[in-house]
Scaffold this motif. Structure first.
Motif, short mmCIF file in Angstrom:
data_model
loop_
_atom_site.label_atom_id
_atom_site.label_comp_id
_atom_site.label_asym_id
_atom_site.label_seq_id
_atom_site.Cartn_x
_atom_site.Cartn_y
_atom_site.Cartn_z
N GLY A 199 -10.43 9.91 -5.65
CA GLY A 199 -11.83 10.02 -5.71
C GLY A 199 -12.41 8.82 -6.74
O GLY A 199 -11.53 8.22 -7.51
N GLN A 200 -13.61 8.74 -6.62
CA GLN A 200 -14.07 7.61 -7.50
C GLN A 200 -14.01 7.92 -9.11
O GLN A 200 -13.93 8.87 -9.36
CB GLN A 200 -15.77 7.48 -7.23
CG GLN A 200 -16.33 6.45 -7.88
CD GLN A 200 -15.88 5.11 -7.47
OE1 GLN A 200 -15.52 5.02 -6.10
NE2 GLN A 200 -15.85 4.07 -8.05
N GLU B 115 -6.61 -0.05 -7.12
CA GLU B 115 -7.85 0.51 -7.35
C GLU B 115 -8.27 1.09 -6.18
O GLU B 115 -8.63 2.43 -6.25
CB GLU B 115 -8.88 -0.29 -7.54
CG GLU B 115 -10.08 0.22 -7.99
CD GLU B 115 -11.19 -0.71 -8.74
OE1 GLU B 115 -12.36 -0.15 -8.91
OE2 GLU B 115 -11.16 -1.88 -8.82
N VAL B 116 -7.99 0.70 -4.95
CA VAL B 116 -8.31 1.31 -3.50
C VAL B 116 -7.48 2.23 -3.23
O VAL B 116 -7.75 3.61 -2.84
CB VAL B 116 -8.20 0.09 -2.33
CG1 VAL B 116 -8.55 0.75 -1.29
CG2 VAL B 116 -9.13 -0.93 -2.74
N GLU C 11 1.04 -1.23 -0.03
CA GLU C 11 0.00 0.00 0.13
C GLU C 11 0.62 1.11 -0.09
O GLU C 11 0.57 2.15 -0.76
CB GLU C 11 -0.76 0.01 1.49
CG GLU C 11 -1.91 1.24 1.28
CD GLU C 11 -2.91 1.11 2.51
OE1 GLU C 11 -3.49 2.14 2.88
OE2 GLU C 11 -2.73 0.11 3.14
N GLU C 12 1.98 1.15 0.77
CA GLU C 12 2.79 2.34 0.89
C GLU C 12 3.40 2.63 -0.32
O GLU C 12 3.75 3.84 -0.94
CB GLU C 12 3.74 2.21 1.79
CG GLU C 12 3.23 2.22 3.20
CD GLU C 12 4.38 1.90 4.30
OE1 GLU C 12 5.56 1.74 4.03
OE2 GLU C 12 4.20 1.86 5.62
N LEU D 120 2.44 1.63 -3.35
CA LEU D 120 1.38 2.38 -4.44
C LEU D 120 1.01 3.71 -4.09
O LEU D 120 0.58 4.53 -5.06
CB LEU D 120 0.27 1.36 -4.18
CG LEU D 120 0.36 -0.01 -4.82
CD1 LEU D 120 -1.09 -0.88 -4.42
CD2 LEU D 120 0.20 0.01 -6.40
N THR D 121 0.95 4.05 -2.91
CA THR D 121 0.89 5.46 -2.52
C THR D 121 1.49 6.33 -3.11
O THR D 121 1.27 7.38 -3.52
CB THR D 121 0.33 5.55 -0.94
OG1 THR D 121 -0.61 4.68 -0.70
CG2 THR D 121 0.04 6.98 -0.49
N ASP D 122 2.81 5.98 -2.82
CA ASP D 122 3.94 6.72 -3.21
C ASP D 122 4.13 6.90 -4.80
O ASP D 122 4.31 8.28 -5.32
CB ASP D 122 5.33 6.39 -2.83
CG ASP D 122 6.50 7.08 -3.32
OD1 ASP D 122 6.74 8.10 -2.66
OD2 ASP D 122 7.38 6.64 -4.13
N ALA D 123 3.59 6.01 -5.45
CA ALA D 123 3.82 5.97 -6.83
C ALA D 123 2.75 6.57 -7.52
O ALA D 123 2.89 7.48 -8.35
CB ALA D 123 3.74 4.58 -7.42
N PHE D 124 1.53 6.58 -6.92
CA PHE D 124 0.24 7.19 -7.61
C PHE D 124 -0.05 8.83 -7.06
O PHE D 124 -0.61 9.60 -7.76
CB PHE D 124 -0.93 6.35 -6.96
CG PHE D 124 -1.22 5.27 -7.90
CD1 PHE D 124 -0.28 4.76 -8.75
CD2 PHE D 124 -2.24 4.15 -7.15
CE1 PHE D 124 -0.39 3.64 -9.10
CE2 PHE D 124 -2.42 2.92 -7.95
CZ PHE D 124 -1.32 2.71 -9.02
N THR D 125 0.72 9.23 -5.77
CA THR D 125 0.63 10.44 -5.32
C THR D 125 1.33 11.59 -6.42
O THR D 125 2.30 11.61 -6.52
CB THR D 125 1.28 10.68 -4.13
OG1 THR D 125 0.37 9.62 -3.08
CG2 THR D 125 0.78 11.99 -3.58
N PRO D 126 0.48 12.58 -6.78
CA PRO D 126 1.08 13.65 -7.64
C PRO D 126 2.20 14.20 -7.23
O PRO D 126 2.15 14.57 -5.77
CB PRO D 126 0.05 14.43 -8.09
CG PRO D 126 -1.35 13.69 -7.73
CD PRO D 126 -0.63 12.84 -6.59
N LYS D 127 3.41 14.65 -7.64
CA LYS D 127 4.58 15.29 -6.99
C LYS D 127 4.97 16.26 -8.00
O LYS D 127 4.78 16.24 -9.34
CB LYS D 127 5.67 14.28 -7.01
CG LYS D 127 5.57 12.95 -6.27
CD LYS D 127 6.74 12.15 -6.14
CE LYS D 127 6.49 10.98 -5.24
NZ LYS D 127 5.22 10.16 -5.51
#
Length: 440
Positions: free
Chosen positions: A377-378, A369-370, A289-290, A292-299
């Motif tokens: 958001g959705q 996806e989560v 999860e960490e 994925l969060t790091d990869a998906f978060t805009p920077k």
């Protein structure tokens, strides 16, 4: 860009249409452009391969559903037979039967529980055999002049997986000499590559200091010397040291193995594939999860794009336009990469508790996806995206009011607020909205 296989799957009805395929075949045969002919032939082969895989997948689902129904029918038949026997039992038989059931409540069912079948002992399904038909044709005779089993194995070594080896072994056990020759050539090639991996590992360990060892691995990776045999050898040494209770050597081998895998990942063509490889190696769900969060978060980009517009701004002493923050791996691209892996390698299994590759990729895609939904958001449908785009590209009356207030504060008048301007709001246009040209 999408993997073309994903685009084919998304439009499979059109791509597999007989009329379209007929046109494609005719185009391949009639075009005089060599590059176009090769590209169209690759596309045609890709479509046929995907159609075949989808047909095999449907056949497997139908077979498994039929087997499930049959198993349930057999279970019910056994239950009815047991019930009939129970009705015919005497009181003494009932007591003897009860005494044979252990106190845990599991009774004989615990002893009859089936152990997990290993990958190598698992039976090959008809669909698996059919999925390797093309590989069998590629590696087995007849060969072109000058080719041998050894040269063919060497050229296609990276495409040979454990499942395919099982297919060849089954054919060899059934008396097919050609398959046995390929297996023998594969064994020799594996020995050569393993010996080379051993020499590489010796070179790494001779560095002495773990940081220097990692430095050598980095250099090897840049030279293209970190291959699968080397990675497997590191993993085998780590497991062997851990089994022997040598915690120090085991940790060192794990550290070197992790670094080698990370460097190997950098050879991947896309960030999406690198992320998938990293997630497959991560057993802990929270760590995935960490990642994925790091990869998906805009920077926000640290470097300004080197283009003419930004260079001109720098010359005038102005700040360049800031780029919109973007993620390292856009979620849609990652999901498409997962689909591509499923298409190409979905029939691979493993001999551990992680499960087959298909189920692991699907689990990772669900986790992705989560995480993406939590960040962005959705997801929106195509129509919702169009509505949003239209809204963002138009100006509301509230936006116009804000612009008018800003103009008044600067001592100016908004064009639409100028009473003396009439209908000629924009310079160069008349009252009817037509552009004036020259002196007209």
């Amino acid at each position: 860009a999408n993997d073309p296989r994903i685009d084919i799957v998304d439009n499979i009805d059109l791509c597999s249409d007989p009329q379209w395929l007929g046109w494609l075949d005719n185009k391949i045969n009639t075009t005089t452009d060599v590059e176009e002919k090769m590209a169209l032939r690759d596309l045609n082969d890709m479509i046929k391969d995907i159609v075949k895989r989808m047909e095999l997948s449907e056949a497997q689902e139908e077979r498994e559903a039929a087997e499930k129904v049959k198993t349930e029918e057999e279970r019910l038949a056994e239950a009815n037979a047991a019930a009939d026997d129970g009705r015919n039992m005497s009181d003494a038989d009932v007591l003897r039967k009860a005494s044979s059931v252990d106190r845990s409540g599991l009774g004989e069912t615990a002893e009859a529980a089936q152990e997990k079948v290993s990958f190598y002992d698992a039976e090959l399904t008809p669909e698996i055999r059919m999925s390797y038909n093309d590989m069998v044709k590629k590696l087995l005779p007849p060969y072109k002049p000058g080719d041998t089993a050894a040269s063919i194995v060497f050229a296609n070594y990276d495409q040979i997986d454990a499942q395919f080896i099982k297919v060849l072994k089954e054919r060899a056990d059934n008396g097919e000499n050609e398959s046995q020759e390929v297996l023998d050539a594969l064994s020799v090639e594996q020995g050569v590559r393993l010996q080379a991996a051993t020499e590489k590992l010796k070179t790494v360990l001779q560095a002495g200091d773990p940081r220097r060892m990692e430095g050598i691995i980095v250099k090897m990776a840049r030279d293209g010397q970190v291959d699968e045999p080397f990675l497997l050898l590191l993993e085998a040494n780590a497991n062997q040291a851990e089994a022997a209770g040598a915690s120090g050597p085991a940790e060192l081998m794990k550290r070197l193995s992790k670094r080698a895998m990370e460097e190997k990942d950098k050879e991947s063509q896309t960030k999406e594939i690198r992320l998938i490889r990293q997630l497959l190696r991560t057993d802990d769900a929270n760590e995935r999860e960490e990642l994925l969060t790091d990869a998906f978060t805009p920077k926000q980009a640290l470097l300004v794009e080197g283009n003419a517009a930004n260079a001109a701004k720098a010359m005038d002493g102005e700040l360049p336009d800031e780029e919109k923050p973007v993620p390292d791996v856009p979620p849609p691209d990652f999901i498409n990469a997962c689909k591509a892996v499923l298409l190409n390698f979905g029939n691979l299994s493993s001999d551990d508790d992680k499960g087959d590759l298909s189920s692991r990729i699907k689990q990772i895609a669900n986790e992705a996806e989560v995480v993406a939904t939590r960040i962005y958001g959705q997801g929106m449908s195509a129509r919702e995206q169009q509505d949003r785009a239209w809204k963002e590209q138009t100006t509301s009356i509230f936006d116009l009011e804000t612009l008018e207030i800003d103009a008044e504060q600067r001592g100016e008048t908004a064009p639409w607020g100028n009473e003396n301007a009439g209908d000629d709001i924009l310079p160069g246009f008349d009252a009817s909205g037509k552009m004036r040209i020259g002196g007209t």
